[in-house]
Design a protein around this motif. Sequence first.
Motif, PDB file in Angstrom:
ATOM      1  N   PHE A  40      57.653  59.898  22.157  1.00 37.05           N
ATOM      2  CA  PHE A  40      58.329  60.156  23.517  1.00 37.05           C
ATOM      3  C   PHE A  40      57.585  61.099  23.843  1.00 37.05           C
ATOM      4  O   PHE A  40      57.720  61.566  24.976  1.00 37.05           O
ATOM      5  N   GLY A  41      57.059  62.049  23.231  1.00 39.32           N
ATOM      6  CA  GLY A  41      55.865  63.082  23.681  1.00 39.32           C
ATOM      7  C   GLY A  41      56.960  64.773  23.875  1.00 39.32           C
ATOM      8  O   GLY A  41      56.269  65.557  24.471  1.00 39.32           O
ATOM      9  N   ARG A  42      58.020  64.658  23.754  1.00 42.09           N
ATOM     10  CA  ARG A  42      58.758  65.899  24.050  1.00 42.09           C
ATOM     11  C   ARG A  42      60.170  65.750  23.354  1.00 42.09           C
ATOM     12  O   ARG A  42      60.604  64.798  22.896  1.00 42.09           O
ATOM     13  N   ILE A  43      60.894  67.176  23.352  1.00 43.84           N
ATOM     14  CA  ILE A  43      62.134  67.134  22.638  1.00 43.84           C
ATOM     15  C   ILE A  43      62.968  68.037  23.731  1.00 43.84           C
ATOM     16  O   ILE A  43      62.700  69.084  23.679  1.00 43.84           O
ATOM     17  N   ASP A  44      64.139  67.399  24.252  1.00 41.07           N
ATOM     18  CA  ASP A  44      64.988  68.091  25.134  1.00 41.07           C
ATOM     19  C   ASP A  44      66.129  68.588  24.747  1.00 41.07           C
ATOM     20  O   ASP A  44      66.705  69.557  25.112  1.00 41.07           O
ATOM     21  N   THR A  45      66.776  67.733  23.931  1.00 40.61           N
ATOM     22  CA  THR A  45      68.082  67.889  23.337  1.00 40.61           C
ATOM     23  C   THR A  45      68.305  67.505  21.763  1.00 40.61           C
ATOM     24  O   THR A  45      67.661  66.566  21.638  1.00 40.61           O
ATOM     25  N   LEU A  46      68.868  68.370  21.316  1.00 42.14           N
ATOM     26  CA  LEU A  46      69.405  68.218  19.860  1.00 42.14           C
ATOM     27  C   LEU A  46      70.927  67.995  19.705  1.00 42.14           C
ATOM     28  O   LEU A  46      71.518  69.004  20.101  1.00 42.14           O
ATOM     29  N   VAL A  47      71.519  66.960  19.228  1.00 40.86           N
ATOM     30  CA  VAL A  47      72.991  67.062  18.915  1.00 40.86           C
ATOM     31  C   VAL A  47      73.019  66.970  17.390  1.00 40.86           C
ATOM     32  O   VAL A  47      72.549  66.045  16.724  1.00 40.86           O
ATOM     33  N   ASN A  48      73.399  67.979  16.721  1.00 39.34           N
ATOM     34  CA  ASN A  48      73.659  67.967  15.462  1.00 39.34           C
ATOM     35  C   ASN A  48      75.097  67.527  15.219  1.00 39.34           C
ATOM     36  O   ASN A  48      76.095  68.253  15.132  1.00 39.34           O
ATOM     37  N   ASN A  49      75.271  66.101  14.911  1.00 44.34           N
ATOM     38  CA  ASN A  49      76.451  65.495  14.730  1.00 44.34           C
ATOM     39  C   ASN A  49      76.890  65.174  13.319  1.00 44.34           C
ATOM     40  O   ASN A  49      77.861  65.015  13.114  1.00 44.34           O
ATOM     41  N   LYS A 107      57.715  75.708  22.825  1.00 46.16           N
ATOM     42  CA  LYS A 107      56.379  75.462  23.329  1.00 46.16           C
ATOM     43  C   LYS A 107      56.736  74.968  24.887  1.00 46.16           C
ATOM     44  O   LYS A 107      55.814  74.983  25.805  1.00 46.16           O
ATOM     45  N   GLN A 108      57.985  74.018  25.023  1.00 49.71           N
ATOM     46  CA  GLN A 108      58.090  73.502  26.347  1.00 49.71           C
ATOM     47  C   GLN A 108      58.574  74.500  27.386  1.00 49.71           C
ATOM     48  O   GLN A 108      58.822  74.165  28.483  1.00 49.71           O
ATOM     49  N   GLY A 109      59.308  75.705  26.629  1.00 52.42           N
ATOM     50  CA  GLY A 109      60.002  76.591  27.564  1.00 52.42           C
ATOM     51  C   GLY A 109      61.297  76.047  28.040  1.00 52.42           C
ATOM     52  O   GLY A 109      62.200  76.693  28.988  1.00 52.42           O
ATOM     53  N   SER A 110      62.062  75.131  27.250  1.00 55.75           N
ATOM     54  CA  SER A 110      63.308  74.525  27.580  1.00 55.75           C
ATOM     55  C   SER A 110      63.872  73.673  26.561  1.00 55.75           C
ATOM     56  O   SER A 110      63.028  73.429  25.896  1.00 55.75           O
ATOM     57  N   GLY A 111      65.213  73.708  26.698  1.00 57.82           N
ATOM     58  CA  GLY A 111      65.764  72.848  25.517  1.00 57.82           C
ATOM     59  C   GLY A 111      67.296  73.265  25.476  1.00 57.82           C
ATOM     60  O   GLY A 111      67.934  73.974  25.778  1.00 57.82           O
ATOM     61  N   HIS A 112      68.092  72.303  24.766  1.00 61.11           N
ATOM     62  CA  HIS A 112      69.467  72.344  24.596  1.00 61.11           C
ATOM     63  C   HIS A 112      69.829  71.915  23.025  1.00 61.11           C
ATOM     64  O   HIS A 112      69.539  70.898  22.887  1.00 61.11           O
ATOM     65  N   VAL A 113      70.457  72.777  22.287  1.00 63.72           N
ATOM     66  CA  VAL A 113      71.061  72.200  21.275  1.00 63.72           C
ATOM     67  C   VAL A 113      72.475  72.302  21.046  1.00 63.72           C
ATOM     68  O   VAL A 113      73.148  73.306  21.617  1.00 63.72           O
ATOM     69  N   VAL A 114      73.221  71.147  20.435  1.00 63.16           N
ATOM     70  CA  VAL A 114      74.870  71.215  20.551  1.00 63.16           C
ATOM     71  C   VAL A 114      74.967  70.745  19.043  1.00 63.16           C
ATOM     72  O   VAL A 114      74.597  69.679  18.691  1.00 63.16           O
ATOM     73  N   SER A 115      75.923  71.353  18.516  1.00 65.33           N
ATOM     74  CA  SER A 115      76.392  70.984  17.275  1.00 65.33           C
ATOM     75  C   SER A 115      77.988  70.766  17.419  1.00 65.33           C
ATOM     76  O   SER A 115      78.997  71.392  18.095  1.00 65.33           O
TER      77      SER A 115
END
Length: 236
Positions: free
Chosen positions: A71-80, A121-129
């Motif tokens: 998909f070329g990028r990673i914007d959000t990670l949900v540690n579920n 590297k992208q300069g953006s993102g969101h992590v939710v646990s």
Amino acid sequence: MSTSRKVAIVTGASQGIGAGLVQAFRDRDYFVVANSRNIKPSNDPDILTVAGDIGDRAVAERIVSEGLTRFGRIDTLVNNAGVFLAKPFTQYTPQDYASTLAVNVDGFFHVTQAALSQMEKQGSGHVVSITTSLVDHAIDGVPSVLASLTKGGLNAATRSLAIEYAKRGIRVNAVSPGVIRTPMHAPETHEWLAALHPTGRLGEIDEVVQAVLYLESAGFVTGEILHVDGGQSAGH
């Protein structure tokens, strides 16, 4: 593949809250990388499934690398992904301890580290646990030291990472649920579990999903532990 569409990783994605999150992100036109130990391939070309134990660093790194390739990028990670064992403290075995830390702590650490490297590297993102309200409010009759030890660590790490990455365009938050109606809980336990909440009912999967989606859209919110627990964290 280069794309402007956002990409979310969801661990523990095969059932319950994780499956609800996968569907919710797809409903919002995200690409999704879905992981659980035995997850099956998806018929949806916009969902990449990566089977394996999230506590294994090689699996965690593969989730991110295969997501980037596809998909070329990673914007959000949900540690579920998470393990909960309700036992009296002195009855936990070394295997109980090791398996809980492997999923709840090692899994968080490895995949979050890999995802944050790309988000930088992208300069953006969101992590939710996804953690647990028991961290803030222990309940008599629900022995939960390993949950508090591991998920409490995730709450603390959430705040620390939020500050470390605040100026890099990356937000880090957590959702702290009460008892949610999932396949984890047998129907005959629902009445007793419902009574543990001041509101007198179980939470629903969609209520946790909506909390994650709120945090996903709340650009001025970081370092937040959002309780979705029917008042448990406020007391009884």
